[in-house]
Write a protein that holds these residues in place. Structure first.
Motif, PDB file in Angstrom:
ATOM      1  N   THR A   1       0.826  -1.207   0.000  1.00  0.00           N
ATOM      2  CA  THR A   1       0.000   0.000   0.000  1.00  0.00           C
ATOM      3  C   THR A   1       0.863   1.261   0.000  1.00  0.00           C
ATOM      4  OG1 THR A   1      -0.100   0.094   2.412  1.00  0.00           O
ATOM      5  CG2 THR A   1      -1.843  -1.151   1.302  1.00  0.00           C
ATOM      6  N   GLY A   2       0.178   2.354  -0.225  1.00  0.00           N
ATOM      7  CA  GLY A   2       0.755   3.684  -0.112  1.00  0.00           C
ATOM      8  C   GLY A   2      -0.301   4.572   0.520  1.00  0.00           C
ATOM      9  N   PHE A   3      -0.037   5.853   0.551  1.00  0.00           N
ATOM     10  CA  PHE A   3      -0.970   6.760   1.202  1.00  0.00           C
ATOM     11  C   PHE A   3      -1.355   7.898   0.258  1.00  0.00           C
ATOM     12  CE2 PHE A   3       1.399   4.723   4.531  1.00  0.00           C
ATOM     13  CZ  PHE A   3       0.418   4.379   5.445  1.00  0.00           C
ATOM     14  N   LEU A   4      -2.607   8.276   0.359  1.00  0.00           N
ATOM     15  CA  LEU A   4      -3.122   9.428  -0.373  1.00  0.00           C
ATOM     16  C   LEU A   4      -3.500  10.465   0.669  1.00  0.00           C
ATOM     17  CD1 LEU A   4      -4.029  10.673  -3.091  1.00  0.00           C
ATOM     18  CD2 LEU A   4      -6.279   9.723  -2.627  1.00  0.00           C
ATOM     19  N   GLU A   5      -2.869  11.630   0.581  1.00  0.00           N
ATOM     20  CA  GLU A   5      -3.170  12.701   1.520  1.00  0.00           C
ATOM     21  C   GLU A   5      -4.012  13.747   0.802  1.00  0.00           C
ATOM     22  OE1 GLU A   5      -1.091  15.621   4.773  1.00  0.00           O
ATOM     23  OE2 GLU A   5       0.148  14.264   3.623  1.00  0.00           O
ATOM     24  N   ILE A   6      -5.230  13.943   1.290  1.00  0.00           N
ATOM     25  CA  ILE A   6      -6.174  14.894   0.705  1.00  0.00           C
ATOM     26  C   ILE A   6      -6.049  16.226   1.431  1.00  0.00           C
ATOM     27  CG2 ILE A   6      -8.606  15.404   0.248  1.00  0.00           C
ATOM     28  CD1 ILE A   6      -7.737  12.958  -1.266  1.00  0.00           C
ATOM     29  N   ILE A   7      -5.768  17.276   0.663  1.00  0.00           N
ATOM     30  CA  ILE A   7      -5.730  18.631   1.214  1.00  0.00           C
ATOM     31  C   ILE A   7      -6.904  19.377   0.585  1.00  0.00           C
ATOM     32  CG2 ILE A   7      -4.414  20.766   1.401  1.00  0.00           C
ATOM     33  CD1 ILE A   7      -1.882  18.958   1.039  1.00  0.00           C
TER      34      ILE A   7
END
Length: 181
Positions: free
Chosen positions: A15-21
């Motif tokens: 997995t990886g990460f998605l950072e929503i701003i």
């Protein structure tokens, strides 16, 4: 090597990460078509399987947003969402100056007024033609009534277009004045 081992032995951990701003409140965030939350999000960092993901955002009176995010194993990918005001929306607190149909009324008023000017110009040209024919002695029973009818018809068209254009522009002015009260 570690990446390949994780992918083979424990693919659920690949997995990886998605950072929503996201700056605006009440914006729905969808990942791969699934609603993950409404801003402000409880957590802005989402763990997702490595790969390509569709990111969408939508909110009332805002232009929808969509993009694709490629997330690599162990990576943190940032996506900034800042939705523009929708000019199509016709409700809520959207000012009149941001509504497309108000500017359509203005455009129709300007066009109608311009057509009024065109027909007024034809009317004046016909009057000058009648006067010139009269001075030159070329105004006859054969061409006089036709020229007079043309002059009257052009004047009638001009007044109709001026009236419609003026009414549309006044109406648009009233709508736009609502932004100041």
């Amino acid at each position: 090597m570690r990446k390949a081992a994780v992918e083979l032995v424990a693919p659920e951990l690949f997995t990886g990460f998605l950072e929503i701003i996201a700056r605006q409140p009440e914006v729905q965030i969808l990942i791969d078509g699934n609603l993950v939350g409404t801003t402000p999000l409880v957590t802005s960092r989402l763990e997702l399987p490595a790969g390509r993901h569709a990111v969408e955002a939508q909110g009332e009176a805002l232009v929808p947003f969509s993009t694709m995010a490629d997330i690599a194993y162990g990576e943190v990918k940032q996506v900034t969402i800042d939705l523009a005001q929708s000019s199509v929306f016709v409700g809520g607190d959207t000012p009149m100056r941001h509504r497309w149909w108000v500017w359509s009324i203005v455009g129709a008023g300007v066009l109608s007024t311009a057509l009024g000017g065109y027909f007024n110009n034809l009317h004046l040209r016909t009057i000058h033609k009648i006067e010139r024919y009269a001075e030159e002695g070329r105004l006859t029973a054969a061409n006089g009534p036709a020229l007079t009818e043309d002059e009257k018809a052009d004047w009638q068209r001009a007044t109709i277009f001026y009236g419609v254009g003026g009414a549309l522009l006044v109406g648009a002015g009233v709508l736009l004045s609502f932004d100041f009260f």
